[in-house]
Design a protein around this motif. Structure first.
Motif, PDB file in Angstrom:
ATOM      1  N   SER A  32       0.829  -1.208   0.000  1.00  0.00           N
ATOM      2  CA  SER A  32       0.000   0.000   0.000  1.00  0.00           C
ATOM      3  C   SER A  32       0.864   1.258   0.000  1.00  0.00           C
ATOM      4  O   SER A  32       0.533   2.244  -0.690  1.00  0.00           O
ATOM      5  CB  SER A  32      -0.922   0.001   1.224  1.00  0.00           C
ATOM      6  N   CYS A  33       1.968   1.244   0.747  1.00  0.00           N
ATOM      7  CA  CYS A  33       2.873   2.401   0.755  1.00  0.00           C
ATOM      8  C   CYS A  33       3.475   2.626  -0.633  1.00  0.00           C
ATOM      9  O   CYS A  33       3.606   3.774  -1.088  1.00  0.00           O
ATOM     10  CB  CYS A  33       3.989   2.183   1.783  1.00  0.00           C
ATOM     11  N   ALA A  34       3.828   1.519  -1.296  1.00  0.00           N
ATOM     12  CA  ALA A  34       4.398   1.637  -2.640  1.00  0.00           C
ATOM     13  C   ALA A  34       3.369   2.212  -3.616  1.00  0.00           C
ATOM     14  O   ALA A  34       3.694   3.055  -4.464  1.00  0.00           O
ATOM     15  CB  ALA A  34       4.872   0.267  -3.113  1.00  0.00           C
ATOM     16  N   ILE A  35       2.119   1.775  -3.485  1.00  0.00           N
ATOM     17  CA  ILE A  35       1.059   2.283  -4.360  1.00  0.00           C
ATOM     18  C   ILE A  35       0.826   3.769  -4.116  1.00  0.00           C
ATOM     19  O   ILE A  35       0.693   4.562  -5.060  1.00  0.00           O
ATOM     20  CB  ILE A  35      -0.238   1.481  -4.134  1.00  0.00           C
ATOM     21  N   LEU A  36       0.777   4.180  -2.844  1.00  0.00           N
ATOM     22  CA  LEU A  36       0.567   5.588  -2.517  1.00  0.00           C
ATOM     23  C   LEU A  36       1.727   6.449  -3.040  1.00  0.00           C
ATOM     24  O   LEU A  36       1.516   7.565  -3.530  1.00  0.00           O
ATOM     25  CB  LEU A  36       0.424   5.755  -0.999  1.00  0.00           C
ATOM     26  N   ALA A  37       2.950   5.912  -2.931  1.00  0.00           N
ATOM     27  CA  ALA A  37       4.112   6.647  -3.455  1.00  0.00           C
ATOM     28  C   ALA A  37       4.010   6.824  -4.970  1.00  0.00           C
ATOM     29  O   ALA A  37       4.332   7.898  -5.505  1.00  0.00           O
ATOM     30  CB  ALA A  37       5.397   5.909  -3.090  1.00  0.00           C
ATOM     31  N   LEU A  38       3.547   5.776  -5.652  1.00  0.00           N
ATOM     32  CA  LEU A  38       3.394   5.856  -7.109  1.00  0.00           C
ATOM     33  C   LEU A  38       2.327   6.879  -7.487  1.00  0.00           C
ATOM     34  O   LEU A  38       2.526   7.694  -8.403  1.00  0.00           O
ATOM     35  CB  LEU A  38       3.034   4.474  -7.663  1.00  0.00           C
ATOM     36  N   LEU A  39       1.204   6.860  -6.787  1.00  0.00           N
ATOM     37  CA  LEU A  39       0.140   7.817  -7.078  1.00  0.00           C
ATOM     38  C   LEU A  39       0.583   9.245  -6.766  1.00  0.00           C
ATOM     39  O   LEU A  39       0.219  10.192  -7.493  1.00  0.00           O
ATOM     40  CB  LEU A  39      -1.119   7.459  -6.270  1.00  0.00           C
ATOM     41  N   TYR A  40       1.372   9.403  -5.710  1.00  0.00           N
ATOM     42  CA  TYR A  40       1.897  10.726  -5.360  1.00  0.00           C
ATOM     43  C   TYR A  40       2.822  11.247  -6.456  1.00  0.00           C
ATOM     44  O   TYR A  40       2.753  12.426  -6.830  1.00  0.00           O
ATOM     45  CB  TYR A  40       2.635  10.644  -4.027  1.00  0.00           C
ATOM     46  N   ARG A  41       3.664  10.365  -6.984  1.00  0.00           N
ATOM     47  CA  ARG A  41       4.569  10.750  -8.081  1.00  0.00           C
ATOM     48  C   ARG A  41       3.782  11.163  -9.319  1.00  0.00           C
ATOM     49  O   ARG A  41       4.115  12.143  -9.985  1.00  0.00           O
ATOM     50  CB  ARG A  41       5.498   9.585  -8.402  1.00  0.00           C
ATOM     51  N   HIS A  42       2.716  10.385  -9.629  1.00  0.00           N
ATOM     52  CA  HIS A  42       1.873  10.752 -10.778  1.00  0.00           C
ATOM     53  C   HIS A  42       1.228  12.122 -10.567  1.00  0.00           C
ATOM     54  O   HIS A  42       1.132  12.929 -11.508  1.00  0.00           O
ATOM     55  CB  HIS A  42       0.780   9.700 -10.980  1.00  0.00           C
ATOM     56  N   ALA A  43       0.771  12.380  -9.337  1.00  0.00           N
ATOM     57  CA  ALA A  43       0.123  13.668  -9.049  1.00  0.00           C
ATOM     58  C   ALA A  43       1.098  14.828  -9.225  1.00  0.00           C
ATOM     59  O   ALA A  43       0.753  15.881  -9.795  1.00  0.00           O
ATOM     60  CB  ALA A  43      -0.435  13.652  -7.630  1.00  0.00           C
ATOM     61  N   SER A  66      -4.859   4.307 -10.331  1.00  0.00           N
ATOM     62  CA  SER A  66      -5.849   4.473  -9.264  1.00  0.00           C
ATOM     63  C   SER A  66      -6.882   3.344  -9.317  1.00  0.00           C
ATOM     64  O   SER A  66      -7.294   2.817  -8.274  1.00  0.00           O
ATOM     65  CB  SER A  66      -6.550   5.826  -9.395  1.00  0.00           C
ATOM     66  N   ILE A  67      -7.296   2.990 -10.528  1.00  0.00           N
ATOM     67  CA  ILE A  67      -8.246   1.894 -10.683  1.00  0.00           C
ATOM     68  C   ILE A  67      -7.631   0.586 -10.209  1.00  0.00           C
ATOM     69  O   ILE A  67      -8.261  -0.207  -9.489  1.00  0.00           O
ATOM     70  CB  ILE A  67      -8.699   1.778 -12.153  1.00  0.00           C
ATOM     71  N   LEU A  68      -6.369   0.342 -10.595  1.00  0.00           N
ATOM     72  CA  LEU A  68      -5.689  -0.886 -10.162  1.00  0.00           C
ATOM     73  C   LEU A  68      -5.501  -0.897  -8.649  1.00  0.00           C
ATOM     74  O   LEU A  68      -5.612  -1.956  -8.008  1.00  0.00           O
ATOM     75  CB  LEU A  68      -4.334  -1.006 -10.871  1.00  0.00           C
ATOM     76  N   ALA A  69      -5.231   0.258  -8.066  1.00  0.00           N
ATOM     77  CA  ALA A  69      -5.077   0.335  -6.609  1.00  0.00           C
ATOM     78  C   ALA A  69      -6.395   0.010  -5.911  1.00  0.00           C
ATOM     79  O   ALA A  69      -6.416  -0.683  -4.881  1.00  0.00           O
ATOM     80  CB  ALA A  69      -4.592   1.724  -6.219  1.00  0.00           C
ATOM     81  N   PHE A  70      -7.492   0.516  -6.470  1.00  0.00           N
ATOM     82  CA  PHE A  70      -8.804   0.212  -5.893  1.00  0.00           C
ATOM     83  C   PHE A  70      -9.107  -1.285  -6.000  1.00  0.00           C
ATOM     84  O   PHE A  70      -9.593  -1.901  -5.032  1.00  0.00           O
ATOM     85  CB  PHE A  70      -9.878   1.021  -6.619  1.00  0.00           C
ATOM     86  N   MET A  71      -8.809  -1.878  -7.155  1.00  0.00           N
ATOM     87  CA  MET A  71      -9.032  -3.317  -7.332  1.00  0.00           C
ATOM     88  C   MET A  71      -8.179  -4.119  -6.355  1.00  0.00           C
ATOM     89  O   MET A  71      -8.640  -5.125  -5.794  1.00  0.00           O
ATOM     90  CB  MET A  71      -8.729  -3.721  -8.780  1.00  0.00           C
TER      91      MET A  71
END
Length: 274
Positions: A32-43, A66-71
């Motif tokens: 989850s931390c890795a996903i949040l870091a990736l989304l933060y970088r995209h933002a 974001s869709i993949l993170a939700f899934m």
């Protein structure tokens, strides 16, 4: 480990937590931390876009990730507390007497033999009649709002077949109690299965009771205009299967309908049946 027992301390159900629980939770946190870091970088990339093309590409990455993170998040619930379960249904049979079982009344509704093929409805009824339950306490009521002679005939044949099918299920401990489902499996290769397939009578209407019932299907009989039909196809006080066990009750009902009546609404079929 947690255990559910009977009043005689016989286990009915046990479950224990998997040893992987802690590892799964640690992995979920790291992931989850890795996903949040990736989304933060995209933002950040989206905010610092220098052209329309880079903006659209970054926005696409942000939405897809974001869709993949939700899934991913929706699949984590069963991994947070994986549990191993074990049931002991044989202990339930040892502590519950047949006299303790309440009567079981089941309603099966059908209205159109073309949209709801009688064979499918019959398979439903036979699977219910073959429940692992005292047969003298089972009653199956079939409500045919279309008043179909084809459906009625199918259930007459089903009543004959049930005298063979029910003891066959009990003796061979069949799990797939629906005949159609059972005969499609590899388990149906038992020698007894080939014999049971031939038990659907081809003698058609030979009994006086069936002849009297079919007299109601006159020339003026239509789906929207016909008299009440109530036929007890199986009576557990009289009918026995091939090994002399009582059969469940099987009752066919088609309510009275008239073109001039104001009660030809759908709920009327259930009201009449009740």
């Amino acid at each position: 480990m947690s255990t559910t027992t009977t009043h005689n301390d016989l286990p009915l159900h046990t479950h224990k937590r998997s040893r992987r629980t802690t590892l799964n939770r640690v992995f979920a946190v790291v992931h989850s931390c890795a996903i949040l870091a990736l989304l933060y970088r995209h933002a950040l990339s989206l905010l610092h876009s220098t052209s329309l093309t880079s903006f659209l590409i970054t926005l696409t990455f942000l939405i897809s990730d974001s869709i993949l993170a939700f899934m991913y998040s929706t699949t984590q619930s069963p991994r947070m507390t994986p549990i191993y379960r074990k049931e002991f249904p044989e202990n339930l049979k040892r502590v519950v007497k047949e006299s303790d079982f309440p009567p079981l009344d089941l309603l099966i509704c059908t209205a159109d033999p073309f949209k709801e093929p009688p064979m499918n409805v019959v398979n439903t009824a036979l699977s219910v009649m073959a429940y692992d339950y005292p047969t003298d306490k089972v009653s199956v009521y079939v409500s045919d709002d279309g008043g179909s002679a084809l459906t009625f005939f199918a259930f007459m044949e089903a009543a004959k077949f049930a005298s063979h099918w029910l003891p066959f299920c009990r003796e061979n401990k069949i799990v797939e109690r629906c005949p159609e489902a059972y005969f499609e499996t590899d388990h149906s290769r038992l020698p007894e299965a080939d014999k049971i397939k031939r038990q659907v009578g081809d003698e058609y209407i030979t009994g006086e009771r069936e002849r009297l019932a079919f007299r109601k299907w006159t020339d003026g009989f239509t789906r929207q205009d016909h008299p009440t039909i109530i036929q007890v196809l199986l009576d557990n006080s009289k009918d026995r299967d091939i090994v002399d066990n009582s059969m469940p009750n099987l009752i066919y009902v088609s309510r009275e309908k008239s073109r001039t009546s104001h009660h030809n609404f759908k709920a009327g079929a259930l009201n009449a049946l009740l």
